[in-house]
Design an enzyme around this catalytic site. Structure first.
Site, PDB file in Angstrom:
ATOM      1  N   HIS A  96      43.623 -88.968  34.071  1.00 31.92           N
ATOM      2  CA  HIS A  96      43.929 -89.905  32.992  1.00 31.92           C
ATOM      3  C   HIS A  96      44.880 -90.986  33.481  1.00 31.92           C
ATOM      4  CE1 HIS A  96      47.345 -87.128  32.960  1.00 31.92           C
ATOM      5  NE2 HIS A  96      48.038 -88.062  32.308  1.00 31.92           N
ATOM      6  N   ASP A  98      47.956 -93.087  31.852  1.00 34.10           N
ATOM      7  CA  ASP A  98      48.846 -92.773  30.739  1.00 34.10           C
ATOM      8  C   ASP A  98      48.682 -93.720  29.548  1.00 34.10           C
ATOM      9  OD1 ASP A  98      50.092 -90.544  31.819  1.00 34.10           O
ATOM     10  OD2 ASP A  98      51.672 -91.710  32.787  1.00 34.10           O
ATOM     11  N   HIS A 252      45.913 -90.200  37.285  1.00 39.06           N
ATOM     12  CA  HIS A 252      46.533 -89.037  37.909  1.00 39.06           C
ATOM     13  C   HIS A 252      46.156 -87.769  37.157  1.00 39.06           C
ATOM     14  CE1 HIS A 252      49.491 -90.400  34.908  1.00 39.06           C
ATOM     15  NE2 HIS A 252      49.868 -89.129  34.802  1.00 39.06           N
ATOM     16  N   ARG A 267      61.338 -87.726  33.793  1.00 34.72           N
ATOM     17  CA  ARG A 267      60.420 -88.856  33.823  1.00 34.72           C
ATOM     18  C   ARG A 267      60.966 -90.038  33.034  1.00 34.72           C
ATOM     19  NH1 ARG A 267      53.974 -88.947  32.459  1.00 34.72           N
ATOM     20  NH2 ARG A 267      53.916 -90.962  31.406  1.00 34.72           N
TER      21      ARG A 267
END
Length: 281
Positions: A96, A98, A252, A267
């Site tokens: 996918h 993001d 990713h 993150r």
């Protein structure tokens, strides 16, 4: 002193050494930004990056997103905590890009490994630039100018994510706030001008200008073709690693193959802009 940049694959990825991300100067920041544009995802070993420094590094690329749900570092709301013992992270185990169900998907992310399982938990990244360039020229021509629908419901179906009425109502409200959006199938990178294949298994549901059958068949081909080995890399995490990826031109997949082992990642997400396609002059 300039950074040392080692290419991982011609299509994607580089390892950067010779810098402490806790103490960046202007030259290093510029070199990191240029390396990201060239390699799409870049890695730094043994950083042990402080949350404030992680936010500052991410902010050098643009403004940061503050997530309304996920927990964050106290005092640094821009840095999320992804903890496998606190959250179900299985849904990252598919290819996918993001948040493409948003009108303005993220520019990119800065991700740091805090606690890593003894085995498993690798992440794969694939280049949408290389994937598009690798297509037959006639298919490239066909895809240019087409649009695709991206829908949050593809990765978050009610039957899996709503086990009771409260969860169901919460999920339905999320769907209401995030209706399907339309993006170009081939996106123009806003900085490099490169053509990027901008569809992914995670959120892309249909190519709008084609019949349902033709769309399904073409998307299935593109999903498989764009993540083949020559276009992707696999990163085996070590504690203290930092990865930065350009979400505008990559997909990713985070592997969930470590069972009940503990995995913690920090993150920071960089706000992006509206994807567009511009015919080369």
């Amino acid at each position: 002193m300039s950074l040392i940049i080692e290419t991982i694959k011609p299509a994607i990825g580089a390892i950067i050494t010779g810098v402490d991300l806790n103490h960046l100067n202007k030259q290093h920041t510029t070199e990191i930004q240029q390396a990201l544009l060239k390699h799409h995802v870049i890695f730094f070993r043994e950083q042990q990056l402080a949350p404030q420094a992680q936010a500052a590094l991410a902010r050098s690329f643009g403004s940061l997103h503050i997530h309304p749900i996920y927990p964050s570092i106290e005092g640094v709301p821009e840095v999320l905590v992804l903890d496998s013992w606190q959250q179900d992270l299985r849904d990252n185990e598919l290819w996918h890009t993001d948040v493409t169900f948003s009108q303005t998907p993220p520019l990119g992310c800065v991700l740091q490994a805090i606690k890593i399982p003894a085995t498993g938990g690798d992440t794969l990244w694939s280049s949408g630039v290389a994937a598009f360039a690798g297509l037959d020229i006639n298919l490239q021509h066909k895809l240019r100018g087409l649009t695709a629908t991206h829908d949050i419901r593809k990765s978050f179906p009610i039957e899996r994510f709503a086990t009771n009425e409260i969860e169901r109502e919460k999920l339905l409200q999320t769907f209401k706030r995030n209706p399907p959006v339309v993006h170009p199938v081939v996106r123009t990178h806003p900085v490099t001008g490169q053509s990027v294949l901008f569809v992914s298994e995670g959120f892309t549901t249909r190519i709008n200008e084609l019949s349902q059958q033709e769309s399904d068949e073409l998307l299935e081909f593109l999903f498989e073709n764009s993540t083949q080995e020559q276009f992707h890399l696999r990163w085996q995490w070590q504690e203290g690693d930092v990865a930065i990826w350009d979400n505008r031109c990559t997909q990713h997949k985070a592997l969930f193959d470590y069972g009940d082992a503990h995995r913690i990642m920090h993150r920071a997400t960089i706000n992006g802009d509206t994807p567009y396609y511009q015919q080369a002059s």
